[in-house]
Write a protein that holds these residues in place. Structure first.
Motif, mmCIF file in Angstrom:
data_model
loop_
_atom_site.group_PDB
_atom_site.id
_atom_site.type_symbol
_atom_site.label_atom_id
_atom_site.label_comp_id
_atom_site.label_asym_id
_atom_site.label_seq_id
_atom_site.Cartn_x
_atom_site.Cartn_y
_atom_site.Cartn_z
ATOM 1 N N LEU B 13 0.844 -1.199 0.000
ATOM 2 C CA LEU B 13 0.000 0.000 0.000
ATOM 3 C C LEU B 13 0.883 1.255 0.000
ATOM 4 C CD1 LEU B 13 -2.837 -0.998 2.542
ATOM 5 C CD2 LEU B 13 -2.951 -0.987 0.041
ATOM 6 N N GLY B 14 1.941 1.215 0.792
ATOM 7 C CA GLY B 14 2.859 2.357 0.848
ATOM 8 C C GLY B 14 3.532 2.609 -0.492
ATOM 9 N N ALA B 15 3.888 1.551 -1.170
ATOM 10 C CA ALA B 15 4.527 1.715 -2.481
ATOM 11 C C ALA B 15 3.533 2.305 -3.476
ATOM 12 C CB ALA B 15 5.061 0.379 -2.981
ATOM 13 N N LEU B 16 2.261 1.979 -3.312
ATOM 14 C CA LEU B 16 1.246 2.497 -4.236
ATOM 15 C C LEU B 16 0.943 3.981 -3.989
ATOM 16 C CD1 LEU B 16 -1.225 -0.512 -4.558
ATOM 17 C CD2 LEU B 16 0.335 0.383 -6.297
ATOM 18 N N LEU B 17 1.485 4.538 -2.908
ATOM 19 C CA LEU B 17 1.370 5.991 -2.707
ATOM 20 C C LEU B 17 2.057 6.750 -3.834
ATOM 21 C CD1 LEU B 17 2.028 6.424 1.126
ATOM 22 C CD2 LEU B 17 -0.098 6.913 -0.085
ATOM 23 N N GLU B 18 3.047 6.108 -4.447
ATOM 24 C CA GLU B 18 3.770 6.730 -5.559
ATOM 25 C C GLU B 18 2.927 6.796 -6.828
ATOM 26 O OE1 GLU B 18 6.802 7.861 -4.894
ATOM 27 O OE2 GLU B 18 6.874 6.902 -2.914
ATOM 28 N N GLY B 19 1.821 6.058 -6.861
ATOM 29 C CA GLY B 19 0.951 6.074 -8.038
ATOM 30 C C GLY B 19 0.628 4.681 -8.528
ATOM 31 N N GLU B 20 -0.181 4.625 -9.558
ATOM 32 C CA GLU B 20 -0.637 3.365 -10.135
ATOM 33 C C GLU B 20 0.548 2.494 -10.570
ATOM 34 O OE1 GLU B 20 -2.865 3.742 -13.805
ATOM 35 O OE2 GLU B 20 -4.346 2.262 -13.097
ATOM 36 N N ALA B 21 0.425 1.205 -10.342
ATOM 37 C CA ALA B 21 1.503 0.298 -10.732
ATOM 38 C C ALA B 21 0.964 -1.103 -10.989
ATOM 39 C CB ALA B 21 2.567 0.241 -9.631
ATOM 40 N N SER B 22 1.634 -1.839 -11.825
ATOM 41 C CA SER B 22 1.320 -3.258 -12.027
ATOM 42 C C SER B 22 2.136 -4.087 -11.043
ATOM 43 C CB SER B 22 1.677 -3.668 -13.447
ATOM 44 O OG SER B 22 3.080 -3.647 -13.624
ATOM 45 N N GLY B 23 1.827 -5.361 -10.965
ATOM 46 C CA GLY B 23 2.608 -6.245 -10.119
ATOM 47 C C GLY B 23 4.072 -6.234 -10.532
ATOM 48 N N TYR B 24 4.254 -6.214 -11.796
ATOM 49 C CA TYR B 24 5.606 -6.202 -12.345
ATOM 50 C C TYR B 24 6.350 -4.918 -11.962
ATOM 51 C CZ TYR B 24 9.229 -7.399 -15.699
ATOM 52 O OH TYR B 24 10.416 -7.741 -16.285
ATOM 53 N N ASP B 25 5.637 -3.784 -12.087
ATOM 54 C CA ASP B 25 6.226 -2.504 -11.666
ATOM 55 C C ASP B 25 6.625 -2.553 -10.199
ATOM 56 O OD1 ASP B 25 5.660 -1.433 -14.162
ATOM 57 O OD2 ASP B 25 3.731 -0.588 -13.512
ATOM 58 N N LEU B 26 5.722 -3.070 -9.376
ATOM 59 C CA LEU B 26 5.996 -3.142 -7.938
ATOM 60 C C LEU B 26 7.226 -3.982 -7.660
ATOM 61 C CD1 LEU B 26 2.497 -3.431 -6.246
ATOM 62 C CD2 LEU B 26 4.138 -1.567 -6.059
ATOM 63 N N ALA B 27 7.339 -5.089 -8.393
ATOM 64 C CA ALA B 27 8.510 -5.940 -8.195
ATOM 65 C C ALA B 27 9.790 -5.131 -8.423
ATOM 66 C CB ALA B 27 8.454 -7.134 -9.137
ATOM 67 N N LYS B 28 9.751 -4.253 -9.424
ATOM 68 C CA LYS B 28 10.941 -3.439 -9.694
ATOM 69 C C LYS B 28 11.148 -2.369 -8.616
ATOM 70 C CE LYS B 28 9.817 -2.660 -13.933
ATOM 71 N NZ LYS B 28 9.758 -2.098 -15.300
ATOM 72 N N ILE B 29 10.047 -1.747 -8.205
ATOM 73 C CA ILE B 29 10.136 -0.734 -7.153
ATOM 74 C C ILE B 29 10.700 -1.350 -5.870
ATOM 75 C CG2 ILE B 29 8.771 0.721 -5.605
ATOM 76 C CD1 ILE B 29 6.874 1.213 -8.020
ATOM 77 N N PHE B 30 10.187 -2.533 -5.524
ATOM 78 C CA PHE B 30 10.704 -3.216 -4.335
ATOM 79 C C PHE B 30 12.186 -3.497 -4.505
ATOM 80 C CE2 PHE B 30 7.675 -4.778 -1.045
ATOM 81 C CZ PHE B 30 6.598 -4.016 -1.421
ATOM 82 N N ASP B 31 12.549 -3.906 -5.682
ATOM 83 C CA ASP B 31 13.938 -4.261 -5.930
ATOM 84 C C ASP B 31 14.887 -3.093 -5.670
ATOM 85 O OD1 ASP B 31 15.468 -6.524 -6.635
ATOM 86 O OD2 ASP B 31 15.997 -5.540 -8.517
ATOM 87 N N VAL B 32 14.525 -1.921 -6.118
ATOM 88 C CA VAL B 32 15.446 -0.794 -5.979
ATOM 89 C C VAL B 32 15.343 -0.049 -4.653
ATOM 90 C CG1 VAL B 32 15.643 -0.412 -8.460
ATOM 91 C CG2 VAL B 32 13.959 0.888 -7.161
ATOM 92 N N SER B 33 14.164 -0.061 -4.014
ATOM 93 C CA SER B 33 14.105 0.728 -2.783
ATOM 94 C C SER B 33 13.393 0.052 -1.614
ATOM 95 C CB SER B 33 13.481 2.100 -3.072
ATOM 96 O OG SER B 33 12.215 1.966 -3.698
ATOM 97 N N VAL B 34 12.197 -0.410 -1.795
ATOM 98 C CA VAL B 34 11.451 -0.958 -0.650
ATOM 99 C C VAL B 34 12.156 -2.170 -0.041
ATOM 100 C CG1 VAL B 34 9.257 -1.918 0.132
ATOM 101 C CG2 VAL B 34 9.276 -0.133 -1.584
ATOM 102 N N SER B 35 12.801 -2.966 -0.886
ATOM 103 C CA SER B 35 13.434 -4.193 -0.392
ATOM 104 C C SER B 35 14.477 -3.897 0.676
ATOM 105 C CB SER B 35 14.084 -4.953 -1.537
ATOM 106 O OG SER B 35 15.199 -4.244 -2.016
ATOM 107 N N ASN B 36 14.845 -2.641 0.769
ATOM 108 C CA ASN B 36 15.797 -2.246 1.784
ATOM 109 C C ASN B 36 15.263 -2.449 3.198
ATOM 110 O OD1 ASN B 36 18.185 -1.016 2.750
ATOM 111 N ND2 ASN B 36 16.887 0.717 3.306
ATOM 112 N N PHE B 37 13.961 -2.353 3.358
ATOM 113 C CA PHE B 37 13.389 -2.594 4.685
ATOM 114 C C PHE B 37 12.288 -3.638 4.677
ATOM 115 C CE2 PHE B 37 9.696 -0.005 3.765
ATOM 116 C CZ PHE B 37 10.179 0.959 2.896
ATOM 117 N N TRP B 38 11.855 -4.043 3.478
ATOM 118 C CA TRP B 38 10.902 -5.156 3.415
ATOM 119 C C TRP B 38 11.026 -5.866 2.069
ATOM 120 C CZ3 TRP B 38 8.533 -6.267 7.926
ATOM 121 C CH2 TRP B 38 7.786 -7.449 7.916
ATOM 122 N N ALA B 39 11.740 -6.950 2.065
ATOM 123 C CA ALA B 39 11.984 -7.688 0.831
ATOM 124 C C ALA B 39 10.774 -8.536 0.455
ATOM 125 C CB ALA B 39 13.206 -8.580 1.002
#
Lengths: 196, 196
Positions: B13-39
DNA sequence: CGCACCTATTCAACGAATTGACTACAAGGT
DNA sequence: ACCTTGTAGTCAATTCGTTGAATAGGTGCG
Protein backbone atom coordinates in the motif's frame (compact mmCIF):
# COMPACT_ATOMS: atom_id res chain seq x y z
CA UNK A 1 14.94 -32.91 3.37
CA UNK A 2 16.02 -29.33 3.70
CA UNK A 3 14.98 -26.35 1.68
CA UNK A 4 17.39 -23.67 0.62
CA UNK A 5 16.45 -21.57 3.58
CA UNK A 6 18.70 -23.47 5.88
CA UNK A 7 20.66 -20.85 7.72
CA UNK A 8 18.83 -21.55 10.96
CA UNK A 9 20.49 -24.95 10.90
CA UNK A 10 23.93 -23.38 10.73
CA UNK A 11 23.11 -20.63 13.17
CA UNK A 12 22.32 -23.40 15.66
CA UNK A 13 25.45 -25.40 14.82
CA UNK A 14 27.46 -22.19 15.12
CA UNK A 15 25.97 -21.44 18.51
CA UNK A 16 26.92 -24.94 19.67
CA UNK A 17 30.57 -24.09 18.98
CA UNK A 18 30.41 -22.35 22.36
CA UNK A 19 29.79 -25.74 23.97
CA UNK A 20 27.01 -28.06 25.06
CA UNK A 21 23.62 -26.45 25.42
CA UNK A 22 19.96 -27.29 25.88
CA UNK A 23 17.20 -25.91 23.68
CA UNK A 24 16.40 -23.55 26.48
CA UNK A 25 20.01 -22.38 26.71
CA UNK A 26 20.07 -21.81 22.98
CA UNK A 27 16.92 -19.76 23.17
CA UNK A 28 18.68 -17.47 25.62
CA UNK A 29 21.89 -17.35 23.58
CA UNK A 30 19.89 -16.43 20.50
CA UNK A 31 18.07 -13.80 22.45
CA UNK A 32 21.18 -11.95 23.56
CA UNK A 33 23.47 -12.33 20.57
CA UNK A 34 22.63 -14.59 17.63
CA UNK A 35 19.24 -12.97 17.10
CA UNK A 36 21.18 -9.96 15.95
CA UNK A 37 21.74 -11.64 12.60
CA UNK A 38 19.40 -14.62 12.74
CA UNK A 39 16.29 -14.47 14.89
CA UNK A 40 14.53 -17.65 15.98
CA UNK A 41 11.79 -18.54 18.44
CA UNK A 42 12.25 -21.36 20.99
CA UNK A 43 9.88 -23.55 18.96
CA UNK A 44 12.02 -23.16 15.89
CA UNK A 45 15.09 -24.12 17.90
CA UNK A 46 13.53 -27.23 19.41
CA UNK A 47 12.35 -28.38 16.01
CA UNK A 48 15.74 -27.71 14.46
CA UNK A 49 17.60 -29.56 17.22
CA UNK A 50 15.31 -32.53 16.69
CA UNK A 51 16.26 -32.64 13.04
CA UNK A 52 19.95 -32.07 13.64
CA UNK A 53 19.95 -34.97 16.09
CA UNK A 54 18.11 -37.17 13.57
CA UNK A 55 20.72 -36.27 10.95
CA UNK A 56 23.60 -36.98 13.31
CA UNK A 57 24.91 -33.43 13.25
CA UNK A 58 24.46 -33.01 16.98
CA UNK A 59 24.52 -35.52 19.80
CA UNK A 60 21.82 -35.43 22.44
CA UNK A 61 21.77 -36.71 25.98
CA UNK A 62 19.07 -36.44 28.57
CA UNK A 63 20.10 -34.93 31.87
CA UNK A 64 17.79 -35.75 34.76
CA UNK A 65 17.55 -32.99 37.32
CA UNK A 66 15.73 -33.02 40.58
CA UNK A 67 13.67 -29.97 41.43
CA UNK A 68 13.71 -29.21 37.68
CA UNK A 69 12.29 -30.76 34.52
CA UNK A 70 14.65 -33.05 32.63
CA UNK A 71 16.62 -31.41 29.93
CA UNK A 72 18.27 -32.57 26.75
CA UNK A 73 21.77 -31.30 26.22
CA UNK A 74 23.17 -31.07 22.71
CA UNK A 75 26.74 -31.07 21.46
CA UNK A 76 28.12 -30.59 17.99
CA UNK A 77 29.20 -33.91 16.43
CA UNK A 78 32.22 -34.28 14.16
CA UNK A 79 29.83 -34.50 11.20
CA UNK A 80 28.11 -31.33 12.35
CA UNK A 81 31.39 -29.49 12.62
CA UNK A 82 32.36 -30.60 9.12
CA UNK A 83 29.00 -29.58 7.70
CA UNK A 84 29.32 -26.17 9.33
CA UNK A 85 32.84 -25.71 7.97
CA UNK A 86 31.66 -26.60 4.45
CA UNK A 87 28.80 -24.13 4.79
CA UNK A 88 31.17 -21.23 5.43
CA UNK A 89 32.75 -21.75 2.02
CA UNK A 90 29.50 -21.39 0.08
CA UNK A 91 28.19 -18.08 -1.25
CA UNK A 92 25.89 -16.42 1.26
CA UNK A 93 22.56 -15.22 -0.09
CA UNK A 94 21.91 -11.50 0.21
CA UNK A 95 20.35 -10.07 3.34
CA UNK A 96 16.58 -9.93 3.54
CA UNK A 97 15.54 -6.93 5.60
CA UNK A 98 12.32 -6.83 7.59
CA UNK A 99 11.74 -3.66 9.54
CA UNK A 100 8.15 -2.76 10.26
CA UNK A 101 9.11 0.63 11.64
CA UNK A 102 10.42 1.68 8.25
CA UNK A 103 7.19 0.56 6.57
CA UNK A 104 5.47 3.03 8.85
CA UNK A 105 8.04 5.74 8.20
CA UNK A 106 7.53 5.29 4.47
CA UNK A 107 3.81 6.01 4.90
CA UNK A 108 4.31 8.72 7.51
CA UNK A 109 3.08 11.54 5.28
CA UNK A 110 -0.41 10.10 4.91
CA UNK A 111 -0.48 8.61 8.41
CA UNK A 112 -0.07 9.68 12.00
CA UNK A 113 3.24 11.54 11.98
CA UNK A 114 3.23 12.06 15.75
CA UNK A 115 2.72 8.36 16.38
CA UNK A 116 5.54 7.49 14.00
CA UNK A 117 7.72 10.02 15.78
CA UNK A 118 6.95 8.12 18.97
CA UNK A 119 7.85 4.79 17.37
CA UNK A 120 11.21 6.18 16.29
CA UNK A 121 11.88 7.44 19.81
CA UNK A 122 11.05 3.98 21.19
CA UNK A 123 13.38 2.40 18.70
CA UNK A 124 16.12 4.62 20.09
CA UNK A 125 15.46 3.40 23.62
CA UNK A 126 15.55 -0.17 22.39
CA UNK A 127 18.83 0.44 20.57
CA UNK A 128 20.41 1.96 23.67
CA UNK A 129 19.37 -1.06 25.71
CA UNK A 130 20.75 -3.43 23.14
CA UNK A 131 24.04 -1.56 23.01
CA UNK A 132 24.39 -1.78 26.78
CA UNK A 133 23.80 -5.56 26.70
CA UNK A 134 26.21 -5.96 23.80
CA UNK A 135 28.86 -4.07 25.70
CA UNK A 136 28.55 -6.55 28.56
CA UNK A 137 28.88 -9.47 26.13
CA UNK A 138 31.93 -7.77 24.63
CA UNK A 139 33.67 -7.42 27.98
CA UNK A 140 32.93 -11.07 28.64
CA UNK A 141 34.31 -12.17 25.25
CA UNK A 142 37.50 -10.17 25.68
CA UNK A 143 38.10 -11.84 29.04
CA UNK A 144 40.36 -9.08 30.32
CA UNK A 145 42.41 -8.66 27.13
CA UNK A 146 42.56 -5.49 25.09
CA UNK A 147 40.68 -5.65 21.81
CA UNK A 148 43.96 -5.60 19.91
CA UNK A 149 45.50 -8.49 21.83
CA UNK A 150 42.29 -10.48 21.66
CA UNK A 151 41.93 -10.05 17.90
CA UNK A 152 45.56 -10.99 17.33
CA UNK A 153 45.80 -14.00 19.63
CA UNK A 154 42.39 -15.54 20.14
CA UNK A 155 41.55 -18.67 18.18
CA UNK A 156 37.90 -17.68 17.99
CA UNK A 157 37.13 -14.22 16.67
CA UNK A 158 33.91 -15.00 14.72
CA UNK A 159 31.64 -14.12 17.62
CA UNK A 160 33.56 -10.91 18.22
CA UNK A 161 33.21 -9.83 14.59
CA UNK A 162 29.46 -10.46 14.58
CA UNK A 163 29.15 -8.62 17.87
CA UNK A 164 31.01 -5.64 16.37
CA UNK A 165 28.48 -5.74 13.58
CA UNK A 166 25.58 -5.78 16.02
CA UNK A 167 26.99 -2.84 17.91
CA UNK A 168 27.67 -0.68 14.91
CA UNK A 169 24.23 -1.56 13.54
CA UNK A 170 22.59 -0.22 16.68
CA UNK A 171 24.80 2.85 16.71
CA UNK A 172 23.78 3.51 13.14
CA UNK A 173 20.17 3.05 14.18
CA UNK A 174 20.60 5.73 16.80
CA UNK A 175 22.26 8.17 14.42
CA UNK A 176 19.53 7.75 11.84
CA UNK A 177 16.76 8.04 14.43
CA UNK A 178 18.25 11.21 15.92
CA UNK A 179 18.40 12.80 12.50
CA UNK A 180 14.86 11.68 11.64
CA UNK A 181 13.44 13.14 14.86
CA UNK A 182 15.29 16.39 14.22
CA UNK A 183 13.72 16.63 10.77
CA UNK A 184 10.23 15.76 12.00
CA UNK A 185 10.45 18.27 14.84
CA UNK A 186 11.60 21.06 12.55
CA UNK A 187 8.64 20.41 10.28
CA UNK A 188 6.21 20.26 13.20
CA UNK A 189 7.52 23.66 14.38
CA UNK A 190 7.06 25.14 10.91
CA UNK A 191 3.49 23.83 10.72
CA UNK A 192 2.40 25.46 13.96
CA UNK A 193 3.85 28.77 12.84
CA UNK A 194 2.14 28.63 9.45
CA UNK A 195 -1.28 27.50 10.70
CA UNK A 196 -2.61 30.22 13.07
CA UNK B 1 -8.21 -13.47 7.22
CA UNK B 2 -4.87 -11.94 7.97
CA UNK B 3 -2.24 -13.11 10.37
CA UNK B 4 -0.18 -10.83 12.53
CA UNK B 5 2.62 -10.72 10.03
CA UNK B 6 0.95 -8.22 7.80
CA UNK B 7 3.62 -5.70 6.98
CA UNK B 8 3.89 -6.83 3.40
CA UNK B 9 0.35 -5.60 2.95
CA UNK B 10 1.32 -2.12 4.11
CA UNK B 11 4.61 -2.12 2.28
CA UNK B 12 2.57 -2.66 -0.90
CA UNK B 13 0.00 0.00 0.00
CA UNK B 14 2.86 2.36 0.85
CA UNK B 15 4.53 1.72 -2.48
CA UNK B 16 1.25 2.50 -4.24
CA UNK B 17 1.37 5.99 -2.71
CA UNK B 18 3.77 6.73 -5.56
CA UNK B 19 0.95 6.07 -8.04
CA UNK B 20 -0.64 3.37 -10.14
CA UNK B 21 1.50 0.30 -10.73
CA UNK B 22 1.32 -3.26 -12.03
CA UNK B 23 2.61 -6.25 -10.12
CA UNK B 24 5.61 -6.20 -12.34
CA UNK B 25 6.23 -2.50 -11.67
CA UNK B 26 6.00 -3.14 -7.94
CA UNK B 27 8.51 -5.94 -8.20
CA UNK B 28 10.94 -3.44 -9.69
CA UNK B 29 10.14 -0.73 -7.15
CA UNK B 30 10.70 -3.22 -4.34
CA UNK B 31 13.94 -4.26 -5.93
CA UNK B 32 15.45 -0.79 -5.98
CA UNK B 33 14.10 0.73 -2.78
CA UNK B 34 11.45 -0.96 -0.65
CA UNK B 35 13.43 -4.19 -0.39
CA UNK B 36 15.80 -2.25 1.78
CA UNK B 37 13.39 -2.59 4.69
CA UNK B 38 10.90 -5.16 3.42
CA UNK B 39 11.98 -7.69 0.83
CA UNK B 40 9.39 -9.50 -1.27
CA UNK B 41 9.46 -11.76 -4.30
CA UNK B 42 7.20 -11.13 -7.31
CA UNK B 43 5.03 -14.10 -6.27
CA UNK B 44 4.40 -12.57 -2.89
CA UNK B 45 3.44 -9.29 -4.51
CA UNK B 46 1.00 -10.85 -6.97
CA UNK B 47 -0.66 -12.80 -4.17
CA UNK B 48 -0.84 -9.75 -1.95
CA UNK B 49 -2.32 -7.56 -4.69
CA UNK B 50 -4.96 -10.23 -5.29
CA UNK B 51 -5.96 -10.07 -1.66
CA UNK B 52 -5.86 -6.30 -1.44
CA UNK B 53 -8.15 -6.08 -4.47
CA UNK B 54 -10.53 -8.63 -2.92
CA UNK B 55 -10.61 -6.54 0.27
CA UNK B 56 -11.23 -3.31 -1.64
CA UNK B 57 -8.00 -1.68 -0.50
CA UNK B 58 -6.73 -1.31 -4.05
CA UNK B 59 -8.58 -0.91 -7.31
CA UNK B 60 -7.53 -2.99 -10.27
CA UNK B 61 -8.04 -2.42 -13.97
CA UNK B 62 -6.88 -4.51 -16.88
CA UNK B 63 -4.91 -2.68 -19.51
CA UNK B 64 -4.80 -4.39 -22.88
CA UNK B 65 -1.56 -3.87 -24.71
CA UNK B 66 -0.72 -4.93 -28.19
CA UNK B 67 2.62 -6.58 -28.73
CA UNK B 68 2.64 -7.27 -24.96
CA UNK B 69 0.69 -9.42 -22.52
CA UNK B 70 -2.19 -7.64 -20.78
CA UNK B 71 -1.36 -6.13 -17.45
CA UNK B 72 -3.35 -5.29 -14.36
CA UNK B 73 -2.74 -1.85 -12.95
CA UNK B 74 -3.45 -1.18 -9.29
CA UNK B 75 -4.25 2.04 -7.46
CA UNK B 76 -4.71 2.70 -3.77
CA UNK B 77 -8.41 3.11 -2.86
CA UNK B 78 -9.71 5.52 -0.22
CA UNK B 79 -10.19 2.55 2.11
CA UNK B 80 -6.63 1.45 1.45
CA UNK B 81 -5.28 4.87 2.25
CA UNK B 82 -7.25 4.95 5.50
CA UNK B 83 -6.07 1.49 6.48
CA UNK B 84 -2.47 2.50 5.79
CA UNK B 85 -2.85 5.66 7.87
CA UNK B 86 -4.27 3.66 10.79
CA UNK B 87 -1.39 1.20 10.52
CA UNK B 88 1.21 3.92 11.05
CA UNK B 89 -0.25 4.63 14.49
CA UNK B 90 0.19 1.09 15.79
CA UNK B 91 3.31 -0.16 17.58
CA UNK B 92 5.79 -1.66 15.13
CA UNK B 93 7.15 -5.08 16.06
CA UNK B 94 10.92 -5.26 16.51
CA UNK B 95 13.19 -5.92 13.56
CA UNK B 96 13.97 -9.52 12.70
CA UNK B 97 17.43 -9.75 11.21
CA UNK B 98 18.42 -12.41 8.70
CA UNK B 99 21.94 -12.19 7.39
CA UNK B 100 23.49 -15.40 6.17
CA UNK B 101 26.91 -13.79 5.80
CA UNK B 102 27.08 -13.22 9.55
CA UNK B 103 26.15 -16.85 10.23
CA UNK B 104 29.26 -17.73 8.23
CA UNK B 105 31.36 -15.12 9.99
CA UNK B 106 30.28 -16.53 13.34
CA UNK B 107 31.61 -19.96 12.32
CA UNK B 108 34.67 -18.58 10.55
CA UNK B 109 37.15 -19.99 13.05
CA UNK B 110 36.24 -23.60 12.33
CA UNK B 111 35.47 -23.00 8.66
CA UNK B 112 37.14 -21.66 5.56
CA UNK B 113 38.45 -18.28 6.71
CA UNK B 114 39.69 -17.35 3.24
CA UNK B 115 36.31 -18.08 1.71
CA UNK B 116 34.56 -16.00 4.36
CA UNK B 117 37.05 -13.22 3.70
CA UNK B 118 35.96 -13.40 0.08
CA UNK B 119 32.28 -13.25 1.03
CA UNK B 120 32.91 -10.11 3.07
CA UNK B 121 34.74 -8.52 0.15
CA UNK B 122 31.80 -9.33 -2.13
CA UNK B 123 29.42 -7.84 0.36
CA UNK B 124 31.45 -4.63 0.12
CA UNK B 125 31.08 -4.58 -3.65
CA UNK B 126 27.38 -5.14 -3.29
CA UNK B 127 27.11 -2.33 -0.74
CA UNK B 128 28.98 0.06 -3.01
CA UNK B 129 26.63 -0.78 -5.88
CA UNK B 130 23.61 -0.28 -3.70
CA UNK B 131 24.90 3.06 -2.48
CA UNK B 132 25.41 4.25 -6.05
CA UNK B 133 21.84 3.26 -6.98
CA UNK B 134 20.48 4.90 -3.81
CA UNK B 135 22.31 8.09 -4.66
CA UNK B 136 20.56 8.17 -8.02
CA UNK B 137 17.19 7.63 -6.33
CA UNK B 138 18.07 10.42 -3.89
CA UNK B 139 18.82 12.90 -6.65
CA UNK B 140 15.53 11.94 -8.28
CA UNK B 141 13.57 12.41 -5.05
CA UNK B 142 15.12 15.80 -4.34
CA UNK B 143 14.09 16.96 -7.79
CA UNK B 144 16.68 19.75 -7.93
CA UNK B 145 16.13 21.04 -4.39
CA UNK B 146 18.76 21.03 -1.69
CA UNK B 147 18.21 18.47 1.04
CA UNK B 148 17.38 21.20 3.52
CA UNK B 149 14.74 22.83 1.31
CA UNK B 150 13.26 19.48 0.38
CA UNK B 151 12.97 18.32 3.97
CA UNK B 152 11.38 21.60 5.03
CA UNK B 153 8.91 22.04 2.17
CA UNK B 154 8.05 18.70 0.64
CA UNK B 155 4.75 17.10 1.57
CA UNK B 156 6.23 13.62 1.28
CA UNK B 157 9.40 12.94 3.21
CA UNK B 158 8.74 9.31 4.25
CA UNK B 159 10.53 7.84 1.24
CA UNK B 160 13.46 10.17 1.81
CA UNK B 161 13.82 9.12 5.44
CA UNK B 162 13.76 5.43 4.55
CA UNK B 163 16.27 6.09 1.79
CA UNK B 164 18.56 7.84 4.28
CA UNK B 165 18.28 4.74 6.42
CA UNK B 166 19.16 2.49 3.51
CA UNK B 167 22.20 4.60 2.67
CA UNK B 168 23.55 4.78 6.18
CA UNK B 169 22.95 1.06 6.57
CA UNK B 170 25.13 0.32 3.56
CA UNK B 171 27.78 2.79 4.70
CA UNK B 172 27.85 1.03 8.03
CA UNK B 173 28.13 -2.26 6.19
CA UNK B 174 31.20 -0.96 4.40
CA UNK B 175 32.83 0.34 7.57
CA UNK B 176 32.31 -2.96 9.36
CA UNK B 177 33.52 -5.00 6.41
CA UNK B 178 36.67 -2.89 6.02
CA UNK B 179 37.51 -3.39 9.67
CA UNK B 180 36.78 -7.12 9.49
CA UNK B 181 39.05 -7.58 6.47
CA UNK B 182 41.79 -5.62 8.20
CA UNK B 183 41.56 -7.93 11.21
CA UNK B 184 41.51 -11.10 9.12
CA UNK B 185 44.46 -9.96 7.04
CA UNK B 186 46.53 -9.10 10.07
CA UNK B 187 45.88 -12.56 11.49
CA UNK B 188 46.70 -14.24 8.19
CA UNK B 189 50.01 -12.36 8.09
CA UNK B 190 50.85 -13.45 11.63
CA UNK B 191 50.09 -17.06 10.79
CA UNK B 192 52.47 -17.18 7.84
CA UNK B 193 55.22 -15.64 9.92
CA UNK B 194 54.75 -18.06 12.79
CA UNK B 195 54.48 -21.23 10.70
CA UNK B 196 57.75 -21.57 8.77
C1' DC C 1 -1.15 -18.06 51.22
C1' DG C 2 -1.34 -17.09 46.71
C1' DC C 3 0.31 -15.21 42.43
C1' DA C 4 3.42 -14.40 39.08
C1' DC C 5 7.49 -15.59 36.85
C1' DC C 6 11.33 -19.07 35.64
C1' DT C 7 12.94 -23.51 33.86
C1' DA C 8 12.30 -26.85 30.05
C1' DT C 9 9.90 -28.68 26.58
C1' DT C 10 6.12 -30.47 23.42
C1' DC C 11 1.96 -30.24 20.41
C1' DA C 12 -1.34 -28.61 17.21
C1' DA C 13 -2.89 -25.46 13.86
C1' DC C 14 -2.46 -21.98 10.80
C1' DG C 15 -0.55 -18.53 7.87
C1' DA C 16 3.39 -16.97 5.25
C1' DA C 17 7.26 -17.60 2.27
C1' DT C 18 10.11 -19.97 -1.15
C1' DT C 19 11.16 -22.64 -5.12
C1' DG C 20 10.61 -24.44 -9.47
C1' DA C 21 8.14 -25.05 -13.34
C1' DC C 22 5.11 -23.33 -16.81
C1' DT C 23 2.73 -20.07 -20.28
C1' DA C 24 3.09 -16.37 -23.77
C1' DC C 25 4.70 -12.92 -26.60
C1' DA C 26 8.26 -9.33 -28.17
C1' DA C 27 12.66 -7.18 -29.04
C1' DG C 28 17.31 -7.41 -30.15
C1' DG C 29 21.39 -9.37 -31.39
C1' DT C 30 24.64 -13.21 -34.08
C1' DA D 1 17.07 -19.44 -37.75
C1' DC D 2 18.32 -19.24 -33.09
C1' DC D 3 19.21 -17.52 -28.52
C1' DT D 4 18.84 -14.48 -24.84
C1' DT D 5 16.62 -11.02 -22.23
C1' DG D 6 12.54 -8.65 -20.79
C1' DT D 7 7.47 -8.28 -19.86
C1' DA D 8 3.59 -10.14 -17.22
C1' DG D 9 2.03 -13.19 -14.98
C1' DT D 10 -0.03 -18.28 -12.72
C1' DC D 11 0.17 -22.79 -10.17
C1' DA D 12 1.52 -26.33 -7.00
C1' DA D 13 4.44 -28.30 -3.47
C1' DT D 14 6.90 -27.86 0.39
C1' DT D 15 9.20 -25.67 3.92
C1' DC D 16 9.24 -22.01 7.42
C1' DG D 17 7.56 -19.20 10.89
C1' DT D 18 4.18 -17.84 14.44
C1' DT D 19 0.82 -18.31 18.06
C1' DG D 20 -1.40 -20.35 21.68
C1' DA D 21 -1.77 -23.58 24.81
C1' DA D 22 -0.56 -27.61 27.81
C1' DT D 23 2.53 -29.72 31.20
C1' DA D 24 4.83 -29.51 35.58
C1' DG D 25 7.54 -28.45 39.31
C1' DG D 26 10.43 -24.35 41.51
C1' DT D 27 11.55 -19.77 43.13
C1' DG D 28 10.77 -15.25 44.85
C1' DC D 29 7.73 -11.56 46.65
C1' DG D 30 4.61 -9.45 49.55
Amino acid sequence: MYGVQMSLKYAVLGALLEGEASGYDLAKIFDVSVSNFWAATPQQLYRELERLAADGLVEARVVAQDRRPNKRMFTLSAAGRQDLAAFTAKEPRPTAARDELLVKVQALDVGDADAVRGHIAERMDWARGKLARYERVRIHLLGGLSEEDFLRDSDRIGPYLTLMRGMSFEEENLRWARRALEILDRRAANRTVQLP
